[in-house]
Scaffold this active site. Structure first.
Site, PDB file in Angstrom:
ATOM      1  N   SER A 153       6.417  -4.486  -2.546  1.00 33.98           N
ATOM      2  CA  SER A 153       5.907  -3.166  -2.906  1.00 33.98           C
ATOM      3  C   SER A 153       6.147  -2.195  -1.742  1.00 33.98           C
ATOM      4  CB  SER A 153       4.428  -3.310  -3.275  1.00 33.98           C
ATOM      5  OG  SER A 153       4.000  -2.221  -4.014  1.00 33.98           O
ATOM      6  N   GLY A 181       0.855  -1.199   0.000  1.00 33.40           N
ATOM      7  CA  GLY A 181       0.000   0.000   0.000  1.00 33.40           C
ATOM      8  C   GLY A 181       0.874   1.226   0.000  1.00 33.40           C
ATOM      9  N   HIS A 193       3.404  -6.903 -11.263  1.00 35.20           N
ATOM     10  CA  HIS A 193       3.722  -6.437  -9.908  1.00 35.20           C
ATOM     11  C   HIS A 193       3.327  -7.434  -8.816  1.00 35.20           C
ATOM     12  CE1 HIS A 193       4.330  -3.567  -6.661  1.00 35.20           C
ATOM     13  NE2 HIS A 193       3.092  -3.778  -6.232  1.00 35.20           N
TER      14      HIS A 193
END
Ligand SMILES: CNCC(=O)c1nnc(C(C)(C)C)o1
Length: 316
Positions: free
Chosen positions: A110, A43, A295
């Site tokens: 991420s 996030g 991703h």
């Protein structure tokens, strides 16, 4: 995702108050007496899911998941106060100490790779190994590529949906324009922006559209937290100097830590240029570019290498 371990349940859940405002939700699964590993979700604002337990052999690992401030089951949902990169770094340590863990493997993709790097560079001692996926260091160039002029050329139809809530006169600074709408007192404006922001990311996360992820983006509570917290961190540039996590002084603190980097070749959210910059700064790290992946950690080639990495560290 044939490579993942079978579905398991948590054998312990709990909450930890980490500030006057924030209380974190955490859970533990796998082997109660196993090797500790902490999963840092993406996030920021994405929260954890049951799938996140499955990258680790439950016979070997004591698997710790927690929802970062304002995310998932942590409360208050989507709260931006006292919610910065450095608050979250301290929270990782708070969770470790609360659970009585001396050292642990740290796993993050991420934004989770961002937090893993910031945590390990701040507190290298408790980190036995690092497993990092879809490398993101929150540099300006990374944010411009995904939110202003880059991925827009690869997913033009999804980009048109992303810019739709923003007046044309404001589209030259999408981060600022979304910051205004995601902090609006008007629920309709805020939620429309949150759904559009979240759908942009969920529509571009895999080589083939991840309909489950796109549907998740339409769930108002999840989208509100994901969008508001991501935009809050990015609008404030992570409360870091540009490139801070890749600086020599920072990387030198972690070059002794066994590390595996897994990166999708066609990752358009966190392009491979950042993973390569990390590899060049940290040559000791094992480095994998997955040729047919984007991703998401759910991409087959990425999931397979992540499980191989956690199995590689099972004896530490
Ligand atoms: C830079 N933000 C991308 C990120 O951290 C991210 N991408 N997908 C996720 C979830 C799987 C948590 C939705 O997080």
């Amino acid at each position: 995702m044939a490579s993942l371990y079978a579905e398991i349940s948590a054998f312990e859940t709990g909450t930890l108050k980490v500030s006057d405002i924030h209380t974190l939700y955490y859970e533990i699964s796998g082997n109660e007496n196993g090797k500790p590993v902490v999963f840092l979700h993406g996030g920021p604002g994405g929260g954890t899911s049951e799938l996140d337990r499955r990258y680790f052999d439950p016979e070997v690992y004591k698997i710790i998941l927690f929802d970062q401030r304002g995310s998932g089951k942590s409360t208050p949902s989507a709260c931006l106060e006292h919610n910065t990169t450095w608050d979250l770094v301290e929270d990782v340590e708070r969770i470790r100490k609360h659970l009585g863990i001396h050292k642990w493997v740290v796993f993050g993709g991420s934004w989770g790779s961002t937090l893993a790097l910031a945590y390990a560079e701040t507190y290298p001692e408790p980190v036995k190994a690092l497993v990092l996926r879809g490398i993101f260091t929150l540099r300006k160039s990374e944010l411009v590529f995904f939110y202003q002029n880059g991925t827009s050329h690869i997913f033009p139809e999804a980009w048109d949906e992303f810019i739709a809530p923003i007046p044309e006169a404001e589209r030259d600074d999408m981060m600022k324009a979304y910051h205004s709408q995601l902090n609006s007192d008007d629920d309709a404006i805020r939620l429309r922006a949150a759904r559009a922001w979240s759908k942009w990311e969920m529509s571009t996360s895999r080589m083939n559209l991840d309909l489950e992820a796109v549907e998740r983006a339409a769930q108002d509570d999840w989208a509100n937290a994901f969008a508001r917290i991501e935009n809050h961190f990015f609008f404030n540039e992570g409360w870091m100097r540009d490139g801070q996590l890749l600086e020599k002084q920072a990387i030198d603190k972690i070059r002794h830590i066994p590390t595996v980097i897994v990166q999708g070749r066609y990752d358009v959210i966190c392009p491979a240029t950042t993973a390569w910059a990390l590899k060049k700064a940290f040559p000791e790290a094992e480095f994998h570019i997955v040729p047919n992946a984007g991703h998401s950690s759910k991409e087959d080639g990425i999931a397979k290498l992540l499980v191989e990495a956690t199995n590689k560290f099972r004896h530490l």
